[in-house]
Design a protein around this motif. Sequence first.
Motif, PDB file in Angstrom:
ATOM      1  N   SER A 300      12.023   6.750  12.714  1.00 42.29           N
ATOM      2  CA  SER A 300      12.673   7.401  11.578  1.00 42.29           C
ATOM      3  C   SER A 300      11.603   8.116  10.772  1.00 42.29           C
ATOM      4  CB  SER A 300      13.390   6.377  10.702  1.00 42.29           C
ATOM      5  OG  SER A 300      12.443   5.524  10.066  1.00 42.29           O
ATOM      6  N   LEU A 301      12.039   9.040   9.905  1.00 42.66           N
ATOM      7  CA  LEU A 301      11.083   9.714   9.034  1.00 42.66           C
ATOM      8  C   LEU A 301      10.417   8.728   8.079  1.00 42.66           C
ATOM      9  CD1 LEU A 301      12.968  13.017   8.147  1.00 42.66           C
ATOM     10  CD2 LEU A 301      10.942  12.785   9.609  1.00 42.66           C
ATOM     11  N   ALA A 302      11.180   7.778   7.583  1.00 37.62           N
ATOM     12  CA  ALA A 302      10.611   6.805   6.656  1.00 37.62           C
ATOM     13  C   ALA A 302       9.491   6.007   7.324  1.00 37.62           C
ATOM     14  CB  ALA A 302      11.700   5.868   6.143  1.00 37.62           C
ATOM     15  N   GLN A 303       9.730   5.606   8.576  1.00 39.20           N
ATOM     16  CA  GLN A 303       8.695   4.870   9.298  1.00 39.20           C
ATOM     17  C   GLN A 303       7.482   5.760   9.554  1.00 39.20           C
ATOM     18  OE1 GLN A 303       8.939   4.109  13.596  1.00 39.20           O
ATOM     19  NE2 GLN A 303       8.793   1.908  13.134  1.00 39.20           N
ATOM     20  N   ALA A 304       7.723   6.992   9.977  1.00 43.51           N
ATOM     21  CA  ALA A 304       6.624   7.918  10.242  1.00 43.51           C
ATOM     22  C   ALA A 304       5.819   8.174   8.973  1.00 43.51           C
ATOM     23  CB  ALA A 304       7.168   9.225  10.819  1.00 43.51           C
ATOM     24  N   TYR A 305       6.508   8.326   7.850  1.00 48.38           N
ATOM     25  CA  TYR A 305       5.803   8.576   6.588  1.00 48.38           C
ATOM     26  C   TYR A 305       4.907   7.393   6.225  1.00 48.38           C
ATOM     27  CZ  TYR A 305       4.777   9.086   1.659  1.00 48.38           C
ATOM     28  OH  TYR A 305       4.123   9.157   0.459  1.00 48.38           O
ATOM     29  N   GLY A 306       5.428   6.187   6.354  1.00 47.34           N
ATOM     30  CA  GLY A 306       4.638   5.009   6.019  1.00 47.34           C
ATOM     31  C   GLY A 306       3.387   4.907   6.866  1.00 47.34           C
ATOM     32  N   ARG A 307       3.509   5.238   8.143  1.00 48.78           N
ATOM     33  CA  ARG A 307       2.362   5.150   9.046  1.00 48.78           C
ATOM     34  C   ARG A 307       1.366   6.275   8.778  1.00 48.78           C
ATOM     35  NH1 ARG A 307       3.591   5.294  14.649  1.00 48.78           N
ATOM     36  NH2 ARG A 307       1.956   3.774  15.010  1.00 48.78           N
ATOM     37  N   ALA A 308       1.870   7.468   8.425  1.00 47.87           N
ATOM     38  CA  ALA A 308       0.975   8.575   8.086  1.00 47.87           C
ATOM     39  C   ALA A 308       0.220   8.267   6.798  1.00 47.87           C
ATOM     40  CB  ALA A 308       1.784   9.858   7.933  1.00 47.87           C
ATOM     41  N   LEU A 309       0.914   7.700   5.821  1.00 47.52           N
ATOM     42  CA  LEU A 309       0.295   7.371   4.540  1.00 47.52           C
ATOM     43  C   LEU A 309      -0.799   6.331   4.712  1.00 47.52           C
ATOM     44  CD1 LEU A 309       0.355   7.661   1.423  1.00 47.52           C
ATOM     45  CD2 LEU A 309       2.075   5.829   1.403  1.00 47.52           C
ATOM     46  N   ALA A 310      -0.616   5.391   5.629  1.00 50.81           N
ATOM     47  CA  ALA A 310      -1.577   4.305   5.824  1.00 50.81           C
ATOM     48  C   ALA A 310      -2.921   4.809   6.328  1.00 50.81           C
ATOM     49  CB  ALA A 310      -1.006   3.283   6.807  1.00 50.81           C
ATOM     50  N   CYS A 311      -2.955   5.987   6.928  1.00 50.78           N
ATOM     51  CA  CYS A 311      -4.204   6.523   7.473  1.00 50.78           C
ATOM     52  C   CYS A 311      -5.223   6.769   6.367  1.00 50.78           C
ATOM     53  CB  CYS A 311      -3.929   7.802   8.242  1.00 50.78           C
ATOM     54  SG  CYS A 311      -5.410   8.599   8.918  1.00 50.78           S
ATOM     55  N   ASP A 312      -4.759   7.331   5.236  1.00 48.51           N
ATOM     56  CA  ASP A 312      -5.672   7.656   4.140  1.00 48.51           C
ATOM     57  C   ASP A 312      -4.870   7.746   2.842  1.00 48.51           C
ATOM     58  OD1 ASP A 312      -7.655   8.527   2.462  1.00 48.51           O
ATOM     59  OD2 ASP A 312      -8.199  10.293   3.633  1.00 48.51           O
ATOM     60  N   PRO A 313      -4.450   6.613   2.313  1.00 41.42           N
ATOM     61  CA  PRO A 313      -3.584   6.618   1.128  1.00 41.42           C
ATOM     62  C   PRO A 313      -4.260   7.188  -0.107  1.00 41.42           C
ATOM     63  CG  PRO A 313      -4.282   4.376   1.672  1.00 41.42           C
ATOM     64  CD  PRO A 313      -4.692   5.230   2.806  1.00 41.42           C
ATOM     65  N   VAL A 314      -5.580   7.144  -0.181  1.00 42.00           N
ATOM     66  CA  VAL A 314      -6.285   7.703  -1.334  1.00 42.00           C
ATOM     67  C   VAL A 314      -6.167   9.223  -1.341  1.00 42.00           C
ATOM     68  CG1 VAL A 314      -8.531   7.981  -2.439  1.00 42.00           C
ATOM     69  CG2 VAL A 314      -7.880   5.761  -1.484  1.00 42.00           C
ATOM     70  N   SER A 315      -6.440   9.862  -0.209  1.00 39.58           N
ATOM     71  CA  SER A 315      -6.374  11.323  -0.133  1.00 39.58           C
ATOM     72  C   SER A 315      -4.951  11.849  -0.230  1.00 39.58           C
ATOM     73  CB  SER A 315      -7.011  11.810   1.175  1.00 39.58           C
ATOM     74  OG  SER A 315      -8.374  11.469   1.226  1.00 39.58           O
ATOM     75  N   ALA A 316      -3.992  11.030   0.165  1.00 40.03           N
ATOM     76  CA  ALA A 316      -2.593  11.485   0.166  1.00 40.03           C
ATOM     77  C   ALA A 316      -2.064  11.745  -1.238  1.00 40.03           C
ATOM     78  CB  ALA A 316      -1.710  10.462   0.870  1.00 40.03           C
ATOM     79  N   PHE A 317      -2.692  11.163  -2.261  1.00 39.26           N
ATOM     80  CA  PHE A 317      -2.247  11.354  -3.639  1.00 39.26           C
ATOM     81  C   PHE A 317      -2.362  12.840  -4.012  1.00 39.26           C
ATOM     82  CE2 PHE A 317      -2.830  11.491  -8.230  1.00 39.26           C
ATOM     83  CZ  PHE A 317      -1.832  10.648  -8.681  1.00 39.26           C
ATOM     84  N   GLY A 318      -1.242  13.417  -4.449  1.00 39.95           N
ATOM     85  CA  GLY A 318      -1.238  14.834  -4.793  1.00 39.95           C
ATOM     86  C   GLY A 318      -1.207  15.747  -3.588  1.00 39.95           C
ATOM     87  N   GLY A 319      -0.733  15.247  -2.457  1.00 42.87           N
ATOM     88  CA  GLY A 319      -0.725  16.029  -1.227  1.00 42.87           C
ATOM     89  C   GLY A 319       0.598  16.726  -0.963  1.00 42.87           C
ATOM     90  N   ILE A 320       0.672  17.333   0.213  1.00 33.24           N
ATOM     91  CA  ILE A 320       1.860  18.022   0.706  1.00 33.24           C
ATOM     92  C   ILE A 320       2.440  17.189   1.841  1.00 33.24           C
ATOM     93  CG2 ILE A 320       2.776  20.183   1.624  1.00 33.24           C
ATOM     94  CD1 ILE A 320       1.301  20.587  -1.018  1.00 33.24           C
ATOM     95  N   VAL A 321       3.745  16.966   1.822  1.00 31.94           N
ATOM     96  CA  VAL A 321       4.399  16.199   2.881  1.00 31.94           C
ATOM     97  C   VAL A 321       5.332  17.120   3.659  1.00 31.94           C
ATOM     98  CG1 VAL A 321       5.937  14.273   3.423  1.00 31.94           C
ATOM     99  CG2 VAL A 321       4.275  14.048   1.573  1.00 31.94           C
ATOM    100  N   ALA A 322       5.115  17.206   4.968  1.00 35.50           N
ATOM    101  CA  ALA A 322       5.949  18.024   5.846  1.00 35.50           C
ATOM    102  C   ALA A 322       6.666  17.129   6.838  1.00 35.50           C
ATOM    103  CB  ALA A 322       5.108  19.061   6.585  1.00 35.50           C
TER     104      ALA A 322
END
Length: 536
Positions: A300-322
């Motif tokens: 699911s997108l929710a699962q994919a998002y959680g796994r993508a975020l786990a890679c680098d949660p610090v840099s993801a702050f203020g990012g773009i989500v596609a």
Amino acid sequence: MALAANTFPAPDRLPLRRALLSVFDKSGLVEFARGLSELGVELLSTGGTAKALSAAGLAVRDVSDVTGFPEIMDGRVKTLHPAVHGGLLGIRADPAHAAAMEAHGIQGIDLLVVNLYPFEETVASGAEAPAVIENIDIGGPAMIRAGAKNHAYVAVATDPADYGAILEAVREGQGTDLSLRRRLAAKAFGLTASYDGAVSAWFAAKAGEGAPARASFSGTLAGTLRYGENPHQSAAFYRTGEVRAGVSTARQVQGKELSYNNINDTDAAFELVAEFDPQRTAAVAIIKHANPCGVAEGESLAQAYGRALACDPVSAFGGIVALNRRLDAASAAEIVKIFTEVIIAPEADEEAIALVAARKNLRLLLTGGLPDPRARGTLVKSVAGGLLVQSRDAGHIDDLDLKVVTRRAPTATEMADLKFAFRVAKHVKSNAIVYARDLATVGIGAGQMSRVDSARIAARKAQDAASAAGGEPLTRGSAVASDAFFPFADGLLSAVEAGATAVIQPGGSMRDEEVIRAADEHGIAMVLTGMRHFRH
């Protein structure tokens, strides 16, 4: 021989007595013409435009009555006549011009309202060459150029968006002012330049000329931006004629105005996530400063998002989500938990839109589809005094003939992760190193001067993420992708040190054998793609 300079000063304010209207796009035409007629302006027109005005009950004079010559050759020849072009080009203050106009019965045209046959739209529709050629406008550009050249005496309207300003100027000032005519002339020449550039590009493509001797690159202003990459830089956003789903075609559902950096990063994010077929998998890419800080597939997108975020949660702050699928409520609820600048997706559920709406500054863009990662197009980059032009990187991992070069072949799981990592590496700034495990990035090294530094940075980011999560770095047992060959074995050895068990790279280095030998010594599986993905 040189032409004599026009020494007659342009008048500031000119009365509007006669207008010639000949348009393909009839948006706002009748209302504009009615406003002109109410101000006492004589209306001249051609073909379908004249019929539309007459049907609306407006008094209109056909151009053939002015020229004394009928439209011929299926309308190809109708305005190419001295009675028209003399009325557009005559310098009213020049006694010689005025005498010529009187001698030949030429009346001045004070306003030209013209837009052009839809050439680019016809090309985009996939029409055959005869239909495309018939949509090359001849009379329109000729009249536009004539009127715009003589803007001292002629106002040229090529955009329905300008109709209101013209009517207002005539009503309030008893005519058009010079500043308005100059602005309209600039827009008119921009239109003809863009139009001719599109025609030239089509002919060059038909002739098989990948790099024609002269080329034009143009766009239509989508809007001025608050500033560029930095506040002291001015910026604007232009749309080209390319039909490609993305930030330029998206509908902004909500949020603040997009900035220069937002547009650049959102484009990078959506191009990356489009590498993943939505019929096969859900995928999410999180981008920061045009580089991915996390990418993952999921059920699911929710699962994919959680796994993508786990890679680098610090840099993801203020990012773009596609996202490569329709934004649903479950994924929206997760995304809005941290500060995010932009979400871009093909579509969105109403419940998801409502959840995003709670973050009023968060931009939500819906594109209606995904760009085709295999479709070629043209990319243009400016350098001092020139332009670099290349085709889009349409290379796709699924189309490549992969070659195992080590004693150990990758397992099926490793191969899936290798392909995943290489898809992502294509969209990471060089030198690019991407560690992946279970179809999710676990470490990304981007934009370094040496490939070994990228490998080390990616591993360090994985260590940081693991420390924050209280676990072991997921680079252990991972697959690693390099966007270009390893020039030395040191980059590979850094990946081995991080725990990678399989590597994918283009190959082609003078030291390939040395790198392969190092992989064999450490029991690493290595696959060569034969295709490099530099991204600068």
